[in-house]
Design a protein around this motif. Structure first.
Motif, PDB file in Angstrom:
ATOM      1  N   ASP A   1      27.684  -3.660 -50.916  1.00 29.22           N
ATOM      2  CA  ASP A   1      26.312  -4.182 -50.931  1.00 29.22           C
ATOM      3  C   ASP A   1      25.705  -4.267 -49.530  1.00 29.22           C
ATOM      4  OD1 ASP A   1      27.887  -6.191 -50.033  1.00 29.22           O
ATOM      5  OD2 ASP A   1      27.331  -7.668 -51.575  1.00 29.22           O
ATOM      6  N   MET A   2      26.457  -3.890 -48.503  1.00 32.01           N
ATOM      7  CA  MET A   2      25.881  -3.875 -47.151  1.00 32.01           C
ATOM      8  C   MET A   2      24.920  -2.687 -47.021  1.00 32.01           C
ATOM      9  SD  MET A   2      29.165  -4.617 -44.730  1.00 32.01           S
ATOM     10  CE  MET A   2      30.097  -6.131 -44.805  1.00 32.01           C
ATOM     11  N   ARG A   3      23.926  -2.837 -46.160  1.00 36.98           N
ATOM     12  CA  ARG A   3      22.945  -1.740 -45.989  1.00 36.98           C
ATOM     13  C   ARG A   3      23.633  -0.466 -45.483  1.00 36.98           C
ATOM     14  NH1 ARG A   3      17.843  -3.331 -42.600  1.00 36.98           N
ATOM     15  NH2 ARG A   3      17.321  -1.168 -43.103  1.00 36.98           N
ATOM     16  N   ILE A   4      24.673  -0.622 -44.676  1.00 37.77           N
ATOM     17  CA  ILE A   4      25.380   0.540 -44.131  1.00 37.77           C
ATOM     18  C   ILE A   4      26.029   1.359 -45.247  1.00 37.77           C
ATOM     19  CG2 ILE A   4      27.585  -0.647 -43.707  1.00 37.77           C
ATOM     20  CD1 ILE A   4      25.923   1.700 -41.203  1.00 37.77           C
ATOM     21  N   ALA A   5      26.261   0.701 -46.402  1.00 38.05           N
ATOM     22  CA  ALA A   5      26.857   1.410 -47.543  1.00 38.05           C
ATOM     23  C   ALA A   5      25.808   1.861 -48.550  1.00 38.05           C
ATOM     24  CB  ALA A   5      27.868   0.499 -48.242  1.00 38.05           C
ATOM     25  N   ARG A   6      24.579   1.409 -48.383  1.00 33.37           N
ATOM     26  CA  ARG A   6      23.565   1.713 -49.396  1.00 33.37           C
ATOM     27  C   ARG A   6      22.521   2.715 -48.915  1.00 33.37           C
ATOM     28  NH1 ARG A   6      25.173  -1.294 -53.254  1.00 33.37           N
ATOM     29  NH2 ARG A   6      23.665  -0.478 -54.732  1.00 33.37           N
ATOM     30  N   GLU A   7      22.266   2.757 -47.595  1.00 32.20           N
ATOM     31  CA  GLU A   7      21.154   3.565 -47.086  1.00 32.20           C
ATOM     32  C   GLU A   7      21.681   4.770 -46.308  1.00 32.20           C
ATOM     33  OE1 GLU A   7      18.522   0.832 -45.028  1.00 32.20           O
ATOM     34  OE2 GLU A   7      18.786  -0.638 -46.637  1.00 32.20           O
ATOM     35  N   GLU A   8      20.957   5.867 -46.389  1.00 35.41           N
ATOM     36  CA  GLU A   8      21.405   7.085 -45.711  1.00 35.41           C
ATOM     37  C   GLU A   8      21.175   6.957 -44.206  1.00 35.41           C
ATOM     38  OE1 GLU A   8      19.233  10.837 -46.336  1.00 35.41           O
ATOM     39  OE2 GLU A   8      21.166  11.761 -46.743  1.00 35.41           O
ATOM     40  N   VAL A   9      22.256   7.015 -43.432  1.00 37.72           N
ATOM     41  CA  VAL A   9      22.157   6.881 -41.978  1.00 37.72           C
ATOM     42  C   VAL A   9      21.852   8.243 -41.344  1.00 37.72           C
ATOM     43  CG1 VAL A   9      23.417   6.258 -39.877  1.00 37.72           C
ATOM     44  CG2 VAL A   9      23.739   4.928 -41.989  1.00 37.72           C
ATOM     45  N   PHE A  10      22.475   9.274 -41.868  1.00 39.66           N
ATOM     46  CA  PHE A  10      22.310  10.635 -41.336  1.00 39.66           C
ATOM     47  C   PHE A  10      22.784  10.710 -39.887  1.00 39.66           C
ATOM     48  CE2 PHE A  10      19.992  14.784 -41.800  1.00 39.66           C
ATOM     49  CZ  PHE A  10      20.467  15.060 -43.065  1.00 39.66           C
TER      50      PHE A  10
END
Ligand code: TXE
Length: 493
Positions: free
Chosen positions: A379-388
């Motif tokens: 549920d952390m943003r680092i696991a949910r959003e594409e960093v690229f």
């Protein structure tokens, strides 16, 4: 000295109508090396008009599919001839490794040969009938003018995934490359004339998405938009195309899970984890950015992946010894660094990297160290959003059901990797994972022959493989009355 590149409209090299240019910089040294025409809506209108005329009235309109196929194959041969030059241009624009770009460009002819071969194998059907006096058949026709909007990470490959299929199907094209990496695309488009394509079949406009994107997507003479890029832009493209009820295909990236079970060959799995995220500095849509590791081997795998990643050689992407190159743009590097801070603040444990490298020879380039976070929860943003970018999140799981739950707990569904020695588990996982591509004991394999695309918010449509050509065709049904005469229309039968 800066080089200037030109668009192709109606077969002729052209600057922008306004005479304005914009700069393109080399990510390795941050220096401007080329100038690209800065187009506006008048240039868009000219390019679409050219493609529309070529589709409707030019020699392309009456050419047989076999002739189209021959042109595509000839183009493939010209790409093979110029592969080194095109790959060098890509590296100067996007900073990816020359070895990777050359490998990609050398593979491009396969697409033009494959789809060139497919061009005259698009068959309609004679339909069975419940109306014996009627004869009906289907044929598959092109859509018209297709706009291709491409991103910066693999400009020629991602363009080719669209272009080879749409041309084989008989459409014409207007191409808008990323403003960050236009040079190689413009050099490539210059080959179409030499290959013998009629003028106007392939055209380009260069510039900024927020200035010319809507004009392209909403142009009334455009039938379809084929897009690869970020999901926010993909949504804008989808909405714009909806106004004209246009066909759309979208490839929007992901947050792909790469799943290591405790029965896996860990030597292989560690290599797969590394290539999944650090190839192309993480700037690929299929990046295996969530490494899911079974709890019983979590510490061992985390340590081994970290030790392996620590050996990565950062440097000049043109050098054969370099393993990780820079990030393509300064803002993208900042985005990656911001996500690293977010991950730290969310409580993820940084095992490696987490900043820009200190070596003097890397100071001018837009580098980020290979970065690994452990103790990441999904549920952390680092696991949910594409960093690229080169940022790996390692997430523990307990068992197969837990792995499936975590893997599918994402808005994306582009790809997934599974590492196991159990064939039953491999097939169960392939069934359960909601992703357009599933790799078992490998990662990153793509082929001209294998359909590629996303489930869920990773996109719409498929590229590559035989079904890709259907994305650029529409079905027509033809009815022929075989009866003598037409019955009285006021008498119901
Ligand atoms: O992409 P954009 P950006 C992801 C990645 C990255 C983020 C943003 O996470 O950090 O997207 O990258 C054109 N109408 N991916 O900003 O904006 C634009 O000019 C029409 C994933 O560079 O999506 C370019 O040609 N077109 C990805 C193309 O869209 C518009 C690859 C892609 O740019 C437009 C790249 C508009 N309103 C980034 N605005 C993948 N799937 O591989 C921009 N464009």
């Amino acid at each position: 000295m800066t080089e200037r590149f030109l668009n192709i409209v109606n077969g002729a090299p052209v600057a922008s109508g306004s005479g304005h240019w914009f700069d393109s910089a080399n990510p390795y040294d941050g220096k401007v090396w080329s100038q690209i025409p800065h187009c506006d809506t008048a240039d868009v209108n000219a390019a679409v008009a050219s493609a529309h005329a070529a589709y409707n009235t030019g020699p392309w309109a009456t050419m047989t599919a076999t002739q189209r196929g021959k042109l595509l194959r000839r183009l493939g041969d010209l790409i093979a001839r110029d592969a080194e030059k095109l790959a060098q241009l890509e590296v100067r624009d996007n900073g990816k490794l020359y070895a990777e770009m050359l490998g990609q460009v050398k593979y491009l002819p396969e697409y033009y040969h494959y789809f060139g071969g497919l061009a005259d194998k698009i068959e309609g059907s004679v339909l069975p009938t419940d109306k014996p006096e009627m004869f009906s058949y289907t044929k598959h026709e092109p859509l018209g003018v297709v706009v291709c909007i491409t991103p910066w990470n693999s400009p020629l490959l991602l363009l080719t995934w669209k272009l080879a299929a749409l041309l084989a199907a008989g459409n014409t094209a207007v191409i808008k490359p990323s403003e960050i990496t236009s040079a190689a695309t413009l050099a490539f488009l210059a080959l179409f004339k030499e290959a013998g394509f009629p003028d106007g079949v392939v055209n380009s406009v260069t510039g900024f998405g927020h200035e010319i994107g809507a004009a392209l997507v909403e142009h009334p003479q455009v039938a379809k938009v084929a897009f690869t890029g970020g999901d926010a832009t993909g949504r804008a493209v989808y909405q714009g195309a909806a106004k004209g009820l246009k066909h759309v295909s979208l490839e929007l990236g992901g947050k792909s899970p790469n799943i290591i079970f405790d029965d896996a060959n860990l030597d292989d799995a560690v290599k797969g984890a590394i290539s999944g995220i650090f190839a192309a500095s993480g700037q690929t849509c299929i990046a295996g950015s969530r490494l899911l590791v079974q709890r019983s081997v979590y510490d061992e795998v985390s340590e081994r992946v970290t030790a392996f990643a620590a050996t990565a050689q950062l440097g000049d992407p043109m050098q054969a010894s370099t393993q990780v190159g820079p990030i393509t743009t300064r803002p993208q590097r900042q985005k990656v660094l911001d996500y690293i801070e977010i991950a730290k603040n969310e409580g993820a444990r940084c095992l490696l990297g987490g900043k820009t490298p200190e070596a003097a020879d890397l100071a001018e380039g837009w580098f980020v160290e290979p970065t690994i976070f452990a103790d990441v929860s999904n549920d952390m943003r680092i696991a949910r959003e594409e960093v690229f970018g080169p940022v790996l999140s390692i997430i523990p799981f307990e068992d197969e059901a837990d792995a499936i739950r975590i893997a599918n707990d994402t808005i994306y569904g582009l790809a997934a990797g599974v590492w196991t020695t159990s064939m039953r588990r491999a097939i169960r996982m392939a069934d359960a994972l909601k992703a357009g591509t599933v790799w078992v004991n490998t990662y990153r394999a793509v082929s001209v022959m294998a359909p590629f695309g996303g489930m869920k918010q990773s996109g719409i449509g498929r590229e590559n493989g035989q079904e890709a050509i259907r994305e650029f065709l529409q079905t027509k049904c033809v009815w022929l009355n075989l009866a003598d005469g037409v019955p009285n229309p006021f008498v119901m039968r």
